[in-house]
Design a protein around this motif. Structure first.
Motif, PDB file in Angstrom:
ATOM      1  N   GLY A  43      -8.508 -23.445 -23.864  1.00  0.00           N
ATOM      2  CA  GLY A  43      -8.229 -22.761 -25.117  1.00  0.00           C
ATOM      3  C   GLY A  43      -9.127 -23.283 -26.219  1.00  0.00           C
ATOM      4  O   GLY A  43      -9.698 -24.369 -26.118  1.00  0.00           O
ATOM      5  N   ASP A  44      -9.264 -22.496 -27.290  1.00  0.00           N
ATOM      6  CA  ASP A  44     -10.169 -22.903 -28.375  1.00  0.00           C
ATOM      7  C   ASP A  44      -9.494 -22.889 -29.744  1.00  0.00           C
ATOM      8  O   ASP A  44     -10.159 -22.787 -30.770  1.00  0.00           O
ATOM      9  CB  ASP A  44     -11.422 -22.019 -28.388  1.00  0.00           C
ATOM     10  CG  ASP A  44     -11.108 -20.540 -28.510  1.00  0.00           C
ATOM     11  OD1 ASP A  44      -9.921 -20.191 -28.697  1.00  0.00           O
ATOM     12  OD2 ASP A  44     -12.045 -19.727 -28.414  1.00  0.00           O
ATOM     13  N   HIS A  45      -8.162 -23.033 -29.775  1.00  0.00           N
ATOM     14  CA  HIS A  45      -7.433 -23.162 -31.041  1.00  0.00           C
ATOM     15  C   HIS A  45      -6.707 -24.501 -31.041  1.00  0.00           C
ATOM     16  O   HIS A  45      -5.880 -24.766 -30.156  1.00  0.00           O
ATOM     17  CB  HIS A  45      -6.438 -22.025 -31.234  1.00  0.00           C
ATOM     18  CG  HIS A  45      -7.095 -20.693 -31.442  1.00  0.00           C
ATOM     19  ND1 HIS A  45      -7.698 -20.335 -32.626  1.00  0.00           N
ATOM     20  CD2 HIS A  45      -7.268 -19.649 -30.610  1.00  0.00           C
ATOM     21  CE1 HIS A  45      -8.208 -19.121 -32.516  1.00  0.00           C
ATOM     22  NE2 HIS A  45      -7.968 -18.689 -31.302  1.00  0.00           N
ATOM     23  N   GLY A  46      -6.998 -25.346 -32.033  1.00  0.00           N
ATOM     24  CA  GLY A  46      -6.415 -26.672 -32.061  1.00  0.00           C
ATOM     25  C   GLY A  46      -4.989 -26.706 -32.558  1.00  0.00           C
ATOM     26  O   GLY A  46      -4.145 -27.397 -31.997  1.00  0.00           O
ATOM     27  N   VAL A  47      -4.684 -25.972 -33.620  1.00  0.00           N
ATOM     28  CA  VAL A  47      -3.356 -26.016 -34.234  1.00  0.00           C
ATOM     29  C   VAL A  47      -2.739 -24.625 -34.193  1.00  0.00           C
ATOM     30  O   VAL A  47      -3.236 -23.700 -34.842  1.00  0.00           O
ATOM     31  CB  VAL A  47      -3.424 -26.530 -35.689  1.00  0.00           C
ATOM     32  CG1 VAL A  47      -2.041 -26.473 -36.334  1.00  0.00           C
ATOM     33  CG2 VAL A  47      -3.981 -27.953 -35.724  1.00  0.00           C
ATOM     34  N   VAL A  48      -1.682 -24.499 -33.413  1.00  0.00           N
ATOM     35  CA  VAL A  48      -0.897 -23.267 -33.350  1.00  0.00           C
ATOM     36  C   VAL A  48       0.522 -23.633 -33.779  1.00  0.00           C
ATOM     37  O   VAL A  48       1.139 -24.538 -33.205  1.00  0.00           O
ATOM     38  CB  VAL A  48      -0.904 -22.663 -31.937  1.00  0.00           C
ATOM     39  CG1 VAL A  48       0.076 -21.493 -31.846  1.00  0.00           C
ATOM     40  CG2 VAL A  48      -2.312 -22.213 -31.554  1.00  0.00           C
ATOM     41  N   GLN A  49       1.038 -22.928 -34.788  1.00  0.00           N
ATOM     42  CA  GLN A  49       2.338 -23.248 -35.373  1.00  0.00           C
ATOM     43  C   GLN A  49       3.201 -21.999 -35.506  1.00  0.00           C
ATOM     44  O   GLN A  49       2.711 -20.871 -35.441  1.00  0.00           O
ATOM     45  CB  GLN A  49       2.162 -23.844 -36.776  1.00  0.00           C
ATOM     46  CG  GLN A  49       1.438 -25.173 -36.833  1.00  0.00           C
ATOM     47  CD  GLN A  49       1.164 -25.582 -38.274  1.00  0.00           C
ATOM     48  OE1 GLN A  49       0.560 -24.825 -39.032  1.00  0.00           O
ATOM     49  NE2 GLN A  49       1.594 -26.779 -38.657  1.00  0.00           N
ATOM     50  N   ALA A  50       4.502 -22.237 -35.736  1.00  0.00           N
ATOM     51  CA  ALA A  50       5.445 -21.162 -36.037  1.00  0.00           C
ATOM     52  C   ALA A  50       6.602 -21.762 -36.823  1.00  0.00           C
ATOM     53  O   ALA A  50       6.816 -22.988 -36.808  1.00  0.00           O
ATOM     54  CB  ALA A  50       5.952 -20.505 -34.753  1.00  0.00           C
ATOM     55  N   LYS A  51       7.339 -20.920 -37.503  1.00  0.00           N
ATOM     56  CA  LYS A  51       8.573 -21.346 -38.165  1.00  0.00           C
ATOM     57  C   LYS A  51       9.742 -21.059 -37.237  1.00  0.00           C
ATOM     58  O   LYS A  51       9.878 -19.965 -36.689  1.00  0.00           O
ATOM     59  CB  LYS A  51       8.772 -20.600 -39.480  1.00  0.00           C
ATOM     60  CG  LYS A  51       7.788 -20.969 -40.559  1.00  0.00           C
ATOM     61  CD  LYS A  51       7.931 -22.411 -41.027  1.00  0.00           C
ATOM     62  CE  LYS A  51       9.181 -22.646 -41.842  1.00  0.00           C
ATOM     63  NZ  LYS A  51       9.204 -24.024 -42.442  1.00  0.00           N
ATOM     64  N   LEU A  52      10.574 -22.053 -37.041  1.00  0.00           N
ATOM     65  CA  LEU A  52      11.791 -21.908 -36.251  1.00  0.00           C
ATOM     66  C   LEU A  52      12.932 -22.406 -37.124  1.00  0.00           C
ATOM     67  O   LEU A  52      13.092 -23.616 -37.324  1.00  0.00           O
ATOM     68  CB  LEU A  52      11.687 -22.714 -34.961  1.00  0.00           C
ATOM     69  CG  LEU A  52      12.759 -22.454 -33.901  1.00  0.00           C
ATOM     70  CD1 LEU A  52      12.703 -21.010 -33.413  1.00  0.00           C
ATOM     71  CD2 LEU A  52      12.603 -23.409 -32.730  1.00  0.00           C
ATOM     72  N   GLY A  53      13.677 -21.457 -37.694  1.00  0.00           N
ATOM     73  CA  GLY A  53      14.642 -21.832 -38.713  1.00  0.00           C
ATOM     74  C   GLY A  53      13.895 -22.415 -39.898  1.00  0.00           C
ATOM     75  O   GLY A  53      12.943 -21.825 -40.410  1.00  0.00           O
ATOM     76  N   GLU A  54      14.289 -23.608 -40.332  1.00  0.00           N
ATOM     77  CA  GLU A  54      13.632 -24.276 -41.451  1.00  0.00           C
ATOM     78  C   GLU A  54      12.513 -25.209 -40.995  1.00  0.00           C
ATOM     79  O   GLU A  54      11.843 -25.821 -41.825  1.00  0.00           O
ATOM     80  CB  GLU A  54      14.663 -25.069 -42.262  1.00  0.00           C
ATOM     81  CG  GLU A  54      15.747 -24.212 -42.895  1.00  0.00           C
ATOM     82  CD  GLU A  54      15.157 -23.163 -43.839  1.00  0.00           C
ATOM     83  OE1 GLU A  54      14.297 -23.528 -44.671  1.00  0.00           O
ATOM     84  OE2 GLU A  54      15.558 -21.991 -43.737  1.00  0.00           O
ATOM     85  N   LEU A  55      12.322 -25.328 -39.691  1.00  0.00           N
ATOM     86  CA  LEU A  55      11.336 -26.260 -39.149  1.00  0.00           C
ATOM     87  C   LEU A  55       9.983 -25.594 -38.930  1.00  0.00           C
ATOM     88  O   LEU A  55       9.909 -24.449 -38.487  1.00  0.00           O
ATOM     89  CB  LEU A  55      11.806 -26.818 -37.806  1.00  0.00           C
ATOM     90  CG  LEU A  55      12.844 -27.932 -37.796  1.00  0.00           C
ATOM     91  CD1 LEU A  55      13.272 -28.214 -36.365  1.00  0.00           C
ATOM     92  CD2 LEU A  55      12.294 -29.198 -38.437  1.00  0.00           C
ATOM     93  N   THR A  56       8.921 -26.349 -39.213  1.00  0.00           N
ATOM     94  CA  THR A  56       7.583 -25.944 -38.784  1.00  0.00           C
ATOM     95  C   THR A  56       7.318 -26.611 -37.441  1.00  0.00           C
ATOM     96  O   THR A  56       7.310 -27.844 -37.333  1.00  0.00           O
ATOM     97  CB  THR A  56       6.518 -26.385 -39.801  1.00  0.00           C
ATOM     98  OG1 THR A  56       6.787 -25.758 -41.061  1.00  0.00           O
ATOM     99  CG2 THR A  56       5.125 -25.981 -39.332  1.00  0.00           C
ATOM    100  N   VAL A  57       7.146 -25.798 -36.405  1.00  0.00           N
ATOM    101  CA  VAL A  57       6.917 -26.324 -35.063  1.00  0.00           C
ATOM    102  C   VAL A  57       5.479 -26.035 -34.655  1.00  0.00           C
ATOM    103  O   VAL A  57       4.873 -25.056 -35.082  1.00  0.00           O
ATOM    104  CB  VAL A  57       7.903 -25.744 -34.039  1.00  0.00           C
ATOM    105  CG1 VAL A  57       9.338 -26.077 -34.420  1.00  0.00           C
ATOM    106  CG2 VAL A  57       7.733 -24.239 -33.897  1.00  0.00           C
ATOM    107  N   GLY A  58       4.936 -26.919 -33.824  1.00  0.00           N
ATOM    108  CA  GLY A  58       3.595 -26.758 -33.291  1.00  0.00           C
ATOM    109  C   GLY A  58       3.624 -26.863 -31.777  1.00  0.00           C
ATOM    110  O   GLY A  58       4.584 -27.377 -31.188  1.00  0.00           O
ATOM    111  N   LEU A  59       2.552 -26.394 -31.133  1.00  0.00           N
ATOM    112  CA  LEU A  59       2.480 -26.359 -29.679  1.00  0.00           C
ATOM    113  C   LEU A  59       1.236 -27.082 -29.179  1.00  0.00           C
ATOM    114  O   LEU A  59       0.136 -26.877 -29.707  1.00  0.00           O
ATOM    115  CB  LEU A  59       2.432 -24.910 -29.173  1.00  0.00           C
ATOM    116  CG  LEU A  59       3.728 -24.104 -29.083  1.00  0.00           C
ATOM    117  CD1 LEU A  59       4.395 -23.952 -30.437  1.00  0.00           C
ATOM    118  CD2 LEU A  59       3.450 -22.725 -28.475  1.00  0.00           C
ATOM    119  N   LEU A  60       1.422 -27.936 -28.186  1.00  0.00           N
ATOM    120  CA  LEU A  60       0.355 -28.481 -27.363  1.00  0.00           C
ATOM    121  C   LEU A  60       0.821 -28.409 -25.918  1.00  0.00           C
ATOM    122  O   LEU A  60       1.976 -28.071 -25.648  1.00  0.00           O
ATOM    123  CB  LEU A  60       0.027 -29.930 -27.735  1.00  0.00           C
ATOM    124  CG  LEU A  60      -0.616 -30.194 -29.104  1.00  0.00           C
ATOM    125  CD1 LEU A  60      -0.816 -31.692 -29.320  1.00  0.00           C
ATOM    126  CD2 LEU A  60      -1.955 -29.464 -29.249  1.00  0.00           C
TER     127      LEU A  60
END
Length: 267
Positions: free
Chosen positions: A126-143
């Motif tokens: 993959g070529d994207h370093g930071v992928v995030q989403a909002k889950l409720g009030e939390l900012t979550v990221g994926l690796l």
């Protein structure tokens, strides 16, 4: 937010079988009060993927297996983060996908750091370093798995505001040190939670070590020490993140100007 990490026993790579197991675990997690279930790397298909299993499991981001996971999330009212092989044209990626409790796709991430031939012979990076989403009030990221072993990958999430980093993994022996030492260190030094969900048992000549872990930014962590399948439950508190960033201000005290111009590689 209460989360549940699934330490999954290795077994049949058959996709309907694995989705059936995921459905049962989602039910258990929801009954335990969890709002998010984190499953291991390649939840759909298993790890490592042989050619036949890869052919069965790989699909586009809107494929039928993903729709089934979304239906599971809706049925039990729980968000689900799971690993899967994403097919995009001629390329296949080692991916993780986050769906909401309503079954809505929130984020999809492609593993950027491929581990040895077990990954490089099957997947494109993959070529994207930071992928995030909002889950409720939390900012979550994926690796995914090996990604978390690179401090700059986790630090990028800390700087981008990630509070909870979701890392499906397939950590093998003899690298238990990653779960026991590196994951808690990454959480502490980059001031975020890390949820690290692993397989347990032997498959394809690989011995997965379990040690599913949720590490907090204040230097504490929970680990599932039992070498069996099961759920690790943990509470994620944004106030702990905020306090850790005040008490140990690594992100604020960095001096990135000192590191500019360093060579890209050794030798």
């Amino acid at each position: 937010m209460r989360i549940a990490c699934w330490q999954a026993a290795c077994g049949s790579p058959d996709v309907p079988h694995l989705l059936g197991r995921l459905r049962e675990v989602a039910r258990q997690a929801a009954e335990a009060g969890a709002e998010l279930l984190v499953a291991p790397e390649m939840t759909v298909g298993g790890y490592p993927l042989r050619p036949a299993a890869l052919a069965q499991a790989s699909e586009p981001v809107d494929g039928p297996h993903g729709l089934e996971v979304a239906a599971i999330a809706r049925e039990f009212g729980i968000a689900v983060l799971h690993g899967w092989p994403e097919r995009d044209g001629d390329a296949v990626y080692n991916a993780s996908r986050l769906v909401s409790a309503e079954g809505v796709l929130l984020a999809n991430y492609r593993k950027a750091h491929l581990f040895g031939e077990v990954d490089r012979s099957r997947f494109a990076p993959g070529d994207h370093g930071v992928v995030q989403a909002k889950l409720g009030e939390l900012t979550v990221g994926l690796l995914v798995c090996y990604d978390v072993e690179f401090p700059e990958a986790v630090r990028a999430h800390g700087l981008a505001g990630t509070e909870l980093l979701l890392v499906p993994t397939a950590l093998m022996r003899p690298w238990d040190v990653v779960a026991r030492t590196l994951v808690p260190a990454r959480a502490f030094e980059s001031q975020l939670y890390i949820a690290y969900a692993n397989w347990i048992g032997e498959r394809g000549g690989l011995d997965f070590c379990g040690l599913t872990t949720v590490a907090a930014p204040d230097g504490t962590w929970l680990t599932r020490e039992e070498p069996t399948e099961g759920l690790l439950l943990a509470e994620i508190d944004p106030a702990v993140v905020a306090k850790a960033r005040l008490d140990t201000p690594y992100l604020h005290d960095r001096r990135p100007e000192l590191y500019r111009g360093l060579p890209d590689r050794l030798g």
